[in-house]
Design an enzyme around this catalytic site. Structure first.
Site, short mmCIF file in Angstrom:
data_model
loop_
_atom_site.label_atom_id
_atom_site.label_comp_id
_atom_site.label_asym_id
_atom_site.label_seq_id
_atom_site.Cartn_x
_atom_site.Cartn_y
_atom_site.Cartn_z
N CYS A 115 -4.24 11.84 13.90
CA CYS A 115 -3.47 11.17 14.96
C CYS A 115 -4.28 11.14 16.27
O CYS A 115 -4.78 12.16 16.73
CB CYS A 115 -2.14 11.91 15.19
SG CYS A 115 -1.16 11.13 16.47
N ASP A 217 -6.90 -1.17 7.49
CA ASP A 217 -7.02 -2.63 7.29
C ASP A 217 -6.69 -3.10 5.88
O ASP A 217 -7.26 -4.09 5.42
CB ASP A 217 -8.44 -3.11 7.67
CG ASP A 217 -8.69 -3.00 9.15
OD1 ASP A 217 -7.74 -2.77 9.91
OD2 ASP A 217 -9.87 -3.13 9.55
N ARG A 240 -0.18 -0.52 8.50
CA ARG A 240 0.47 -1.52 9.36
C ARG A 240 0.85 -2.78 8.59
O ARG A 240 1.74 -3.51 9.01
CB ARG A 240 -0.43 -1.85 10.55
CG ARG A 240 -0.45 -0.75 11.60
CD ARG A 240 -1.48 -1.03 12.66
NE ARG A 240 -2.82 -1.06 12.07
CZ ARG A 240 -3.91 -1.46 12.69
NH1 ARG A 240 -3.83 -1.91 13.93
NH2 ARG A 240 -5.10 -1.44 12.09
C1 LIG Z 1 3.09 3.06 14.65
C2 LIG Z 1 2.15 3.93 13.88
C3 LIG Z 1 2.55 5.22 13.55
C4 LIG Z 1 1.70 6.07 12.82
N1 LIG Z 1 2.12 7.31 12.48
C5 LIG Z 1 1.34 8.11 11.71
C6 LIG Z 1 1.78 9.39 11.28
O1 LIG Z 1 2.90 9.84 11.56
N2 LIG Z 1 0.93 10.12 10.51
C7 LIG Z 1 -0.32 9.67 10.16
O2 LIG Z 1 -1.06 10.37 9.45
N3 LIG Z 1 -0.75 8.46 10.55
C8 LIG Z 1 0.04 7.67 11.30
N4 LIG Z 1 -0.39 6.43 11.67
C9 LIG Z 1 -1.70 5.94 11.17
C10 LIG Z 1 -1.53 5.15 9.87
O3 LIG Z 1 -0.95 5.94 8.85
C11 LIG Z 1 -2.87 4.58 9.35
O4 LIG Z 1 -3.75 5.64 9.14
C12 LIG Z 1 -3.49 3.57 10.32
O5 LIG Z 1 -2.51 2.67 10.79
C13 LIG Z 1 -4.64 2.81 9.67
O6 LIG Z 1 -4.25 1.92 8.68
P1 LIG Z 1 -4.06 0.31 8.97
O7 LIG Z 1 -5.34 -0.18 9.63
O8 LIG Z 1 -3.87 -0.29 7.59
O9 LIG Z 1 -2.88 0.18 9.83
C14 LIG Z 1 0.41 5.60 12.44
C15 LIG Z 1 0.01 4.31 12.79
C16 LIG Z 1 0.86 3.48 13.50
C17 LIG Z 1 0.41 2.08 13.85
#
Ligand SMILES: Cc1cc2nc3c(=O)[nH]c(=O)nc-3n(C[C@H](O)[C@H](O)[C@H](O)COP(=O)(O)O)c2cc1C
Length: 352
Positions: A115, A217, A240
């Site tokens: 995080c 992504d 996302r």
């Molecule tokens: C709104 C939001 C909340 C998130 N909350 C968490 C979380 O509680 N725990 C965690 O490990 N990652 C959290 N993440 C990260 C995502 O799990 C993920 O690792 C990150 O979005 C990358 O993937 P993506 O590019 O496909 O979105 C969060 C991301 C977003 C955008």
């Protein structure tokens, strides 16, 4: 268009083994704070019944002092497989929280080491553990000792471009007893910007014996396949791409198992799903659920003319009925008039 090579299909045809725990899907729904509550997970499971899901991250210090399960830690007795994600920097608090999570029914415990949010990192949790690998190691050892279920880690490739330490860090987590590692291919400094650097996931995969899950992504079936090909990872985690689209994990899972692309939901089907989501949030959380539903509703209302107008109205709903009426009217209009792309999408078409 995505194609499934026989080598990829074969490589991923067996269950994902997280220590002694087996999962019959190589596609995972990520933890998303403020999103992946019990209601959202229920929707994702409609289309991906076998996939691993995660609660929103839970603060172990909070649990230590309050000794009461927060709502975000609740899991449905029928929802499996499920992991409860914890964050903190104190090995003893995390061990205690993990025991509570196991009592609640968690199949695995995931530790958040990725995080980027200041409020979390300044207290030593989340991605700041990338800069304190000895603390991260102590956390994993302490939690592994405290519970009998597998312990996993979710992290990033490093703190910043100057401090990319994914390979060494991942090896240390494995040595400390982690049974799976999920790697988001961005640094902490990147936040959610720029591209995920899957090449680092490939490097980590090369040196670990435990499963490595690729994250970052994955917005489509095509991206999931490319990522799995490029990284050699044992599975992918969608994130996302599932906002307003709880169909994604199921679509990827179906493709990896069969080589067939499911027909994506049309705008009416998406709005019907939004309707269910709103109703379920109301039943589960009451008025707070309605406030939380606003963002979800605007994520669903996409891909047709007048969607922007609908988003504006859904963003300020005050109660269940108001939301249901707006959605029903939009569905009726789409049924009568069909759907055309949104105005900005039309502009793109003209430019092409
Ligand atoms: C709104 C939001 C909340 C998130 N909350 C968490 C979380 O509680 N725990 C965690 O490990 N990652 C959290 N993440 C990260 C995502 O799990 C993920 O690792 C990150 O979005 C990358 O993937 P993506 O590019 O496909 O979105 C969060 C991301 C977003 C955008």
């Amino acid at each position: 268009m995505a194609t499934l090579s026989s080598s990829l299909k074969d490589r991923l045809s067996t269950p994902l083994k997280i220590g002694s725990f087996e999962v019959n899907s190589r596609v995972l729904q990520s933890p998303l704070s403020g999103v992946t509550d019990l209601v959202f997970r229920r929707l994702v499971r409609r289309y991906a019944p076998n996939s691993m899901m995660y609660t929103e991250m839970v603060n172990a210090t909070g649990l230590h002092y309050v000794k009461q399960l927060p709502k975000i830690m609740e899991i449905d007795p029928n929802e499996r497989p499920i992991s409860i994600q914890l964050f903190d920097c104190r090995p003893d608090f995390l061990a205690e929280a993990a025991q509570m999570a196991v009592q609640e029914g968690a199949d695995t415990i995931d530790i958040n080491m990725g995080c980027p949010v200041n409020k979390i990192t300044k207290n030593g949790g989340g991605s700041s553990l990338l800069r304190q690998p000895e603390v991260a190691e102590a956390i994993v050892r302490s939690v592994v000792q405290a519970v009998s279920v597998p312990v996993t880690v979710k992290t990033r490739i490093g703190w910043s471009d100057k401090e990319i330490n994914a390979v060494e860090f991942a090896q240390r987590m494995e040595a400390a007893g982690a049974q799976m590692l999920t790697l988001h291919g961005r640094t902490r400094a990147q936040g959610y910007n720029g591209s995920a650097r899957w090449e680092w996931i490939a490097k980590v995969k090369e040196v670990l014996s435990i499963p490595v899950i690729a994250n970052g992504d994955i917005f489509s079936v095509d991206a999931a396949v490319r990522c799995l090909e490029q990284t050699g990872a044992d599975g992918v985690m969608c994130s996302r791409g599932t906002l307003g689209y709880p169909f994604l994990v199921g679509e990827v899972d179906h493709f990896l198992k069969t080589g067939e692309l499911l027909t994506p939901p049309n705008p009416i089907e998406r709005l019907e799903c939004a309707r269910d989501h709103l109703q379920m949030l109301w039943e589960y959380k009451g008025e707070r659920g309605i406030r939380q539903a606003r963002k979800h509703m605007t994520w669903y209302a996409k891909g047709f003319l007048y969607a922007a107008e609908l988003r504006g109205k859904l963003a300020v709903i005050e109660n269940l009925d108001q939301g249901l009426v707006l959605i029903d009217q939009a569905i009726e209009r789409l049924r009568q008039q069909g759907w055309q792309p949104e105005e900005d999408e039309m502009l793109q078409l003209v430019e092409v």
